[in-house]
Motif scaffolding. Structure first.
Motif, short mmCIF file in Angstrom:
data_model
loop_
_atom_site.label_atom_id
_atom_site.label_comp_id
_atom_site.label_asym_id
_atom_site.label_seq_id
_atom_site.Cartn_x
_atom_site.Cartn_y
_atom_site.Cartn_z
N VAL A 65 28.85 -25.07 -59.63
CA VAL A 65 27.66 -25.71 -59.07
C VAL A 65 27.01 -26.58 -60.14
CG1 VAL A 65 25.36 -25.33 -58.11
CG2 VAL A 65 27.28 -23.93 -57.34
N ILE A 66 26.81 -27.86 -59.81
CA ILE A 66 26.21 -28.82 -60.73
C ILE A 66 24.69 -28.81 -60.58
CG2 ILE A 66 26.04 -31.27 -61.33
CD1 ILE A 66 29.01 -31.46 -60.19
N ASP A 67 24.20 -28.81 -59.34
CA ASP A 67 22.77 -28.84 -59.08
C ASP A 67 22.48 -28.29 -57.69
OD1 ASP A 67 20.09 -29.48 -59.82
OD2 ASP A 67 20.17 -31.30 -58.61
N VAL A 68 21.33 -27.63 -57.55
CA VAL A 68 20.89 -27.09 -56.26
C VAL A 68 19.44 -27.51 -56.05
CG1 VAL A 68 20.54 -25.04 -54.85
CG2 VAL A 68 22.30 -25.04 -56.61
N ARG A 69 19.13 -28.02 -54.87
CA ARG A 69 17.76 -28.38 -54.53
C ARG A 69 17.44 -27.92 -53.12
NH1 ARG A 69 16.66 -33.80 -57.51
NH2 ARG A 69 17.18 -33.06 -59.58
N ASP A 70 16.26 -27.33 -52.97
CA ASP A 70 15.72 -27.03 -51.64
C ASP A 70 14.91 -28.26 -51.25
OD1 ASP A 70 14.45 -26.16 -49.35
OD2 ASP A 70 13.85 -24.22 -50.20
N ILE A 71 15.43 -29.04 -50.31
CA ILE A 71 14.77 -30.30 -49.94
C ILE A 71 13.95 -30.17 -48.67
CG2 ILE A 71 16.49 -31.68 -51.16
CD1 ILE A 71 17.66 -32.43 -48.38
N THR A 72 13.70 -28.94 -48.25
CA THR A 72 13.00 -28.68 -47.00
C THR A 72 11.68 -29.43 -46.90
OG1 THR A 72 14.00 -26.49 -47.02
CG2 THR A 72 12.16 -26.84 -45.48
N VAL A 73 10.88 -29.37 -47.95
CA VAL A 73 9.55 -29.98 -47.90
C VAL A 73 9.53 -31.42 -48.41
CG1 VAL A 73 8.34 -27.78 -48.03
CG2 VAL A 73 8.87 -29.01 -50.14
N ASP A 74 10.63 -31.89 -48.99
CA ASP A 74 10.71 -33.28 -49.44
C ASP A 74 10.87 -34.20 -48.24
OD1 ASP A 74 10.69 -32.33 -52.06
OD2 ASP A 74 12.88 -32.38 -52.25
N GLU A 75 10.39 -35.43 -48.38
CA GLU A 75 10.64 -36.41 -47.32
C GLU A 75 12.13 -36.71 -47.35
OE1 GLU A 75 8.39 -39.93 -46.48
OE2 GLU A 75 6.72 -39.13 -47.66
N HIS A 76 12.77 -36.52 -46.20
CA HIS A 76 14.21 -36.72 -46.15
C HIS A 76 14.63 -37.27 -44.79
CE1 HIS A 76 13.72 -32.64 -44.46
NE2 HIS A 76 14.76 -32.96 -43.71
N VAL A 77 15.83 -37.77 -44.76
CA VAL A 77 16.48 -38.23 -43.54
C VAL A 77 17.60 -37.26 -43.26
CG1 VAL A 77 17.81 -40.09 -42.47
CG2 VAL A 77 15.94 -40.65 -44.05
N ASP A 78 17.68 -36.76 -42.02
CA ASP A 78 18.80 -35.88 -41.67
C ASP A 78 19.45 -36.35 -40.39
OD1 ASP A 78 17.70 -34.11 -39.31
OD2 ASP A 78 16.13 -34.00 -40.83
N ARG A 79 20.73 -36.10 -40.29
CA ARG A 79 21.52 -36.50 -39.13
C ARG A 79 22.59 -35.47 -38.84
NH1 ARG A 79 17.87 -39.28 -38.65
NH2 ARG A 79 17.74 -41.53 -38.46
N GLU A 80 22.97 -35.44 -37.56
CA GLU A 80 24.12 -34.67 -37.09
C GLU A 80 24.95 -35.60 -36.21
OE1 GLU A 80 24.11 -30.58 -35.46
OE2 GLU A 80 21.97 -30.66 -35.87
N LEU A 81 26.19 -35.24 -36.03
CA LEU A 81 27.07 -35.93 -35.10
C LEU A 81 27.52 -34.91 -34.07
CD1 LEU A 81 29.08 -38.26 -34.22
CD2 LEU A 81 30.68 -37.24 -35.84
N VAL A 82 27.52 -35.31 -32.80
CA VAL A 82 28.01 -34.43 -31.75
C VAL A 82 28.99 -35.21 -30.88
CG1 VAL A 82 26.12 -34.94 -30.13
CG2 VAL A 82 27.33 -32.77 -29.94
N LEU A 83 30.05 -34.54 -30.46
CA LEU A 83 30.97 -35.05 -29.45
C LEU A 83 30.82 -34.14 -28.23
CD1 LEU A 83 34.22 -35.73 -31.51
CD2 LEU A 83 32.57 -37.42 -30.70
N ILE A 84 30.58 -34.75 -27.07
CA ILE A 84 30.37 -33.97 -25.85
C ILE A 84 31.34 -34.48 -24.79
CG2 ILE A 84 28.73 -33.31 -24.05
CD1 ILE A 84 26.47 -34.11 -26.03
N LYS A 85 32.17 -33.56 -24.28
CA LYS A 85 33.04 -33.91 -23.15
C LYS A 85 32.34 -33.44 -21.89
CE LYS A 85 37.48 -33.24 -23.41
NZ LYS A 85 38.78 -32.50 -23.42
N VAL A 86 32.09 -34.37 -20.98
CA VAL A 86 31.33 -34.07 -19.77
C VAL A 86 32.15 -34.45 -18.55
CG1 VAL A 86 30.11 -36.29 -19.79
CG2 VAL A 86 29.05 -34.34 -18.70
N LYS A 87 32.03 -33.63 -17.48
CA LYS A 87 32.68 -33.96 -16.21
C LYS A 87 32.12 -35.28 -15.72
CE LYS A 87 33.20 -29.23 -14.59
NZ LYS A 87 32.77 -28.28 -13.56
#
Length: 163
Positions: free
Chosen positions: A70-92
């Motif tokens: 481990v080089i570095d660890v940061r808890d960025i919970t309270v920092d201003e940050h940008v977060d993203r997820e990707l989802v693939l959804i197969k729909v009828k």
């Protein structure tokens, strides 16, 4: 409380096992884990989302910091940050209702990435709220399959640097 940890590690075999093992030994479930190589091929970045109180997470961060890879660890919970997820959804998607589904896709600025005879695969990126909202909007049509990447996050402002 939910915490977002940004962990820089050496890009070596076994690092993921050691990091995730630290959480499992303490009885903590990792809600989300995303790992990828950085601009430096010798360094990977893990974004780990975990629930726990501040004191316990502080201890986990200190113990992660002691791991050799481990080089570095940061808890960025309270920092201003940008977060993203990707989802693939197969729909009828029978041909007669595809127009309605396409309107939902447009509203969420998502994309249709595959068209089957009776289904569509939709790709959407965004924060957790957006992902949950598109999923809820598509449920009435019948979700056949869904896969999410897990959160990635980056602190706003200056480059993430080691201390």
């Amino acid at each position: 409380m939910r915490h977002i940890l940004a962990v820089l590690v050496e890009n070596q075999p076994g690092v993921l096992t050691r990091v995730s093992g630290l959480f499992s030994r303490r009885g903590y479930n990792i809600d989300s884990l995303a790992v990828g190589q950085t601009h430096d091929p010798g360094v990977s970045r893990m974004t780990i989302v975990v629930d726990g109180d501040d004191q316990v997470i502080e201890q986990v961060v200190k113990q992660l910091d002691k791991l050799v890879d481990v080089i570095d660890v940061r808890d960025i919970t309270v920092d201003e940050h940008v977060d993203r997820e990707l989802v693939l959804i197969k729909v009828k998607a029978e041909p007669e209702i595809r127009g309605e589904i396409m309107q939902i896709v447009d509203i969420f600025r998502a994309r249709i990435v595959d068209i089957g005879q009776n289904s569509l695969i939709i790709e959407c990126t965004g924060d957790e709220g957006k992902i949950r909202a598109i999923e809820n909007s598509l449920k009435p049509f019948g979700i056949q399959e869904l896969v999410r990447t897990g959160m990635i996050a980056m602190v706003r402002g200056p480059k993430y640097e080691e201390d």
